[in-house]
Design an enzyme around this catalytic site. Structure first.
Site, PDB file in Angstrom:
ATOM      1  N   GLU A  37      -6.828 -29.172  30.923  1.00 34.91           N
ATOM      2  CA  GLU A  37      -7.932 -29.730  31.694  1.00 34.91           C
ATOM      3  C   GLU A  37      -8.682 -30.668  30.756  1.00 34.91           C
ATOM      4  OE1 GLU A  37     -10.799 -26.917  33.246  1.00 34.91           O
ATOM      5  OE2 GLU A  37     -11.944 -28.557  34.166  1.00 34.91           O
ATOM      6  N   ARG A 262      -2.876 -15.427  24.514  1.00 32.69           N
ATOM      7  CA  ARG A 262      -3.429 -16.619  23.881  1.00 32.69           C
ATOM      8  C   ARG A 262      -3.655 -16.358  22.403  1.00 32.69           C
ATOM      9  NH1 ARG A 262      -8.068 -19.464  25.672  1.00 32.69           N
ATOM     10  NH2 ARG A 262      -7.159 -19.445  27.705  1.00 32.69           N
ATOM     11  N   LYS A 272     -13.509 -23.771  24.539  1.00 41.64           N
ATOM     12  CA  LYS A 272     -14.083 -25.121  24.575  1.00 41.64           C
ATOM     13  C   LYS A 272     -15.595 -25.056  24.735  1.00 41.64           C
ATOM     14  CE  LYS A 272     -10.157 -27.003  26.939  1.00 41.64           C
ATOM     15  NZ  LYS A 272      -9.784 -27.349  28.285  1.00 41.64           N
TER      16      LYS A 272
HETATM   17  P1  ATP Z   1     -10.348 -22.754  26.524  1.00 43.64           P
HETATM   18  O1  ATP Z   1     -10.382 -21.374  27.127  1.00 43.64           O
HETATM   19  O2  ATP Z   1     -10.183 -22.783  25.055  1.00 43.64           O
HETATM   20  O3  ATP Z   1     -11.431 -23.621  26.988  1.00 43.64           O
HETATM   21  P2  ATP Z   1      -8.488 -23.519  28.501  1.00 43.64           P
HETATM   22  O4  ATP Z   1      -7.507 -22.472  28.790  1.00 43.64           O
HETATM   23  O5  ATP Z   1      -9.607 -23.697  29.451  1.00 43.64           O
HETATM   24  O6  ATP Z   1      -8.993 -23.357  27.018  1.00 43.64           O
HETATM   25  P3  ATP Z   1      -6.831 -25.660  29.311  1.00 43.64           P
HETATM   26  O7  ATP Z   1      -7.049 -27.093  29.111  1.00 43.64           O
HETATM   27  O8  ATP Z   1      -6.959 -25.110  30.676  1.00 43.64           O
HETATM   28  O9  ATP Z   1      -7.810 -24.915  28.331  1.00 43.64           O
HETATM   29  O10 ATP Z   1      -5.476 -25.178  28.658  1.00 43.64           O
HETATM   30  C1  ATP Z   1      -4.279 -25.893  28.718  1.00 43.64           C
HETATM   31  C2  ATP Z   1      -3.165 -24.969  28.370  1.00 43.64           C
HETATM   32  O11 ATP Z   1      -3.338 -24.437  27.068  1.00 43.64           O
HETATM   33  C3  ATP Z   1      -3.100 -23.794  29.315  1.00 43.64           C
HETATM   34  O12 ATP Z   1      -1.762 -23.619  29.702  1.00 43.64           O
HETATM   35  C4  ATP Z   1      -3.587 -22.638  28.509  1.00 43.64           C
HETATM   36  O13 ATP Z   1      -2.977 -21.466  28.933  1.00 43.64           O
HETATM   37  C5  ATP Z   1      -3.208 -23.042  27.093  1.00 43.64           C
HETATM   38  N1  ATP Z   1      -4.122 -22.460  26.119  1.00 43.64           N
HETATM   39  C6  ATP Z   1      -5.457 -22.605  26.066  1.00 43.64           C
HETATM   40  N2  ATP Z   1      -5.987 -21.884  25.054  1.00 43.64           N
HETATM   41  C7  ATP Z   1      -4.948 -21.255  24.452  1.00 43.64           C
HETATM   42  C8  ATP Z   1      -4.829 -20.347  23.347  1.00 43.64           C
HETATM   43  N3  ATP Z   1      -5.890 -19.944  22.657  1.00 43.64           N
HETATM   44  N4  ATP Z   1      -3.600 -19.927  23.012  1.00 43.64           N
HETATM   45  C9  ATP Z   1      -2.516 -20.331  23.693  1.00 43.64           C
HETATM   46  N5  ATP Z   1      -2.558 -21.171  24.734  1.00 43.64           N
HETATM   47  C10 ATP Z   1      -3.753 -21.635  25.115  1.00 43.64           C
HETATM   48 MG    MG Z   2      -8.681 -23.626  31.544  1.00 41.93          MG
END
Ligand code: ATP
Ligand code: MG
Length: 560
Positions: A37, A262, A272
């Protein structure tokens, strides 16, 4: 904690894919994607996901897509899109011509929503967001049906079209799936599919004033792109039945979703929302602050994509959430830089040495090895003169037991140079040591004495008249505690910020580094790896300490 010893290339995800290939479930195809995102910059957790998805596509001769899940225009910006593209490319993942946006599918998603309405599987609901939450129930109590749940198909279609046409204010209505308000899975309690948001979208501008939720967009986007294995993090496990419900209700192609844990790291934060706070509240200098686990921060610090790849392969993928010791990441960085960084001599905490028997004005150029790990890196010449800088901690007026570096009357070797012996100590009015007077032994050039006498220590040095003055930014861990959330009641994770996570020093470096480009990687012998910062000017280099040479990971492993 993960022990980091799993370097084997198979894991539970690959086992599932092997099985799908064997059974021909997707006709032998493998097609993955990374779906960020664009509401912030990527961090090392995202790197794990990119490496995993791209690595699988590559290993199986399949395809990899980059797709922006840009369904929430209030939080998303073009700046983030551009940065994410740059960062994913930097990681080495190649999406060829398959760069997509969920917003490319807005019209299709809208049409599918009308289909669900026509099938009696979606309805326009006039409850406010708070009311929707209240009606939803809890994990232990079933929800209640919305009073708008039984609207006719005609009324729903009319209202939904008018939502799209902009007739209603933000938040006044939603489109919801009609599933089951008593489902034990809260995600199936008539989830919201569309919300009204009169907001400009970075890509679709003002074309839309209703936006799909992530839940409504995600599975269908995967379906449209023919993704075979939709790999995501564990928190989406409970959403899987919903994605499957949508795809089944629409009667369209369904990928297999696989969840993995994760990545969490000690001594840092990854979400984020928290990274945004650190940046906005000025706890760090920006998104690319080398103390952050963002990819921009890591890159600026001197971490390479290869080090990140090694790290993600070592930690592997798991089904259970765990926290990885940041010392393992530092170990991988060190291993990588050991192979590629040029060795130089730099002094971070200078103490002057004058060689009383060395001719004034004389300069000798001594040959030094650029990288003992890589003979092709060659050698360079380092100037040697009567006045040298050495590291203050390489001298003790009263040496403690087992201290073999310089002290009065003690002889040591200068790296690539001569043996020197401390004959006198100069102090200021307060009694601080400000200079050492030493003699050198001209017979010991090259580091050994013809009479066979030994010294127990070799120290680094820089010629005073040739030294470049540079700035060294010494980073420490961002948080004082392994788990930043470890705070007394009423406390905040911010209370655990390390107040000394950045120390700025003026240092002296040998002249060979003059003009080094930002991003250049060095090992300051005996100290640490450093990376030239973009803040450098032709007059003054700025170095970021990437990681110290001391290996805490080996120590941890050795103990067990
Ligand atoms: P955050 O929780 O850090 O804000 P998010 O999951 O909202 O991250 P996205 O942009 O939605 O961020 O994530 C894009 C991809 O990265 C998704 O498939 C998510 O599952 C993966 N991802 C995000 N954070 C992690 C992590 N800490 N370890 C592994 N994969 C991750
Ligand atoms: Mg997300």
């Amino acid at each position: 904690m993960t022990n980091g010893e799993t370097t084997s290339r198979t894991d539970f995800i690959r086992e599932i894919i092997d099985e799908d290939i064997r059974t021909g479930r997707f006709g032998g195809r493998v097609h993955t994607r990374f779906p960020p995102e664009p509401n912030g910059y990527l961090h090392i957790g995202h790197a794990k996901s990119v490496m995993l998805n791209y690595g699988i596509a590559k290993d199986y001769g399949g395809k990899f897509n980059l797709r922006f899940d840009d369904t929430n225009p209030t939080k998303e910006e073009q700046e983030y899109i551009d940065a994410i593209i740059e960062d994913v490319r930097w990681l080495g993942a190649d999406w060829e011509d398959r760069l997509f946006y969920a917003s490319d599918y807005f019209e299709q998603l809208y049409q599918w929503a009308e289909d669900l309405i026509r099938k009696g599987l979606a309805y326009v609901c006039d409850l406010s967001a708070d009311e929707v939450r209240e009606y939803r129930g809890t994990l232990t109590e079933p929800g209640r049906n919305s009073p708008y749940r039984d609207r006719s198909v005609e009324e729903n279609l009319d209202l939904f079209r008018r939502m799209r046409a902009g007739e209603f204010p933000d938040g006044s209505r939603t489109l919801r799936a009609k599933i089951d308000m008593a489902s034990p899975n809260l995600n199936l309690r008539d989830p919201v599919m569309y919300r009204i948001l009169h907001a400009e979208h970075p890509r679709t501008g003002n074309a839309w004033c209703i936006y799909p939720t992530y839940d409504w967009a995600h599975g269908q986007s995967d379906s449209i792109e023919g993704i075979t294995h939709s790999i995501c993090t564990l928190e989406f496990e409970d959403h899987r039945p919903l994605y499957e419900w949508f795809l089944q209700a629409l009667g369209i192609y369904a990928p297999r979703q696989i969840e993995f844990a994760r990545l969490n790291l000690t001594y840092t934060v990854m979400s984020k929302r928290r990274l945004l706070r650190l940046v906005n509240e000025g706890h760090v200098r920006g998104w690319d602050d080398p103390r952050l686990p963002t990819l921009r921060g890591l890159r600026r610090r001197g971490v390479t994509p290869e080090a990140l790849k090694d790290f993600t392969e070592r930690i592997g993928v798991a089904k259970n959430n765990s926290t990885v010791d940041i010392a393992l990441l530092e170990y991988c960085i060190r291993q990588d830089l050991n192979r590629r960084a040029l060795r130089v001599m730099g002094v971070l905490d200078p103490l002057k040495v004058t060689l009383v028997n060395y001719p004034e004005g004389q300069v000798e150029w001594l040959e030094a090895i650029n990288n003992p790990e890589d003979p092709s890196a060659g050698t360079r010449l380092v100037p040697f003169t009567r006045e040298l800088w050495i590291e203050r901690e390489d001298f003790r007026e009263v040496p403690p037991p087992k201290y073999y570096r310089l002290s009065p009357g003690r002889e040591v070797r200068l790296r690539y140079g001569y043996f020197i012996k401390c004959v006198d100590v100069v102090k200021d009015a307060d009694g601080n040591v400000v200079e050492l007077l030493c003699t050198y032994d001209p017979e010991t050039r090259g580091g050994s004495a013809p009479d066979g006498r030994k010294v127990k220590s070799t120290i680094h040095w820089v010629s005073v008249p040739h030294a470049l003055t540079a700035e060294a930014r010494l980073y420490d861990r961002l948080f004082l505690k392994e788990d930043p959330d470890d705070v007394p009641e009423g406390g905040s994770w911010l209370d655990n910020l390390n107040p000394n996570s950045l120390e700025v020093r003026t240092c002296y470096v040998e002249p060979s580094v003059a003009g080094a480009a930002p991003g250049s990687l060095y090992q300051f012998e005996r100290l640490a790896y450093f990376c030239v910062d973009p803040d450098s000017t032709p007059e003054r280099l700025v170095f970021n300490r990437t990681v110290a040479l001391k290996d805490e990971w080996a120590k941890i492993q050795g103990k067990t």
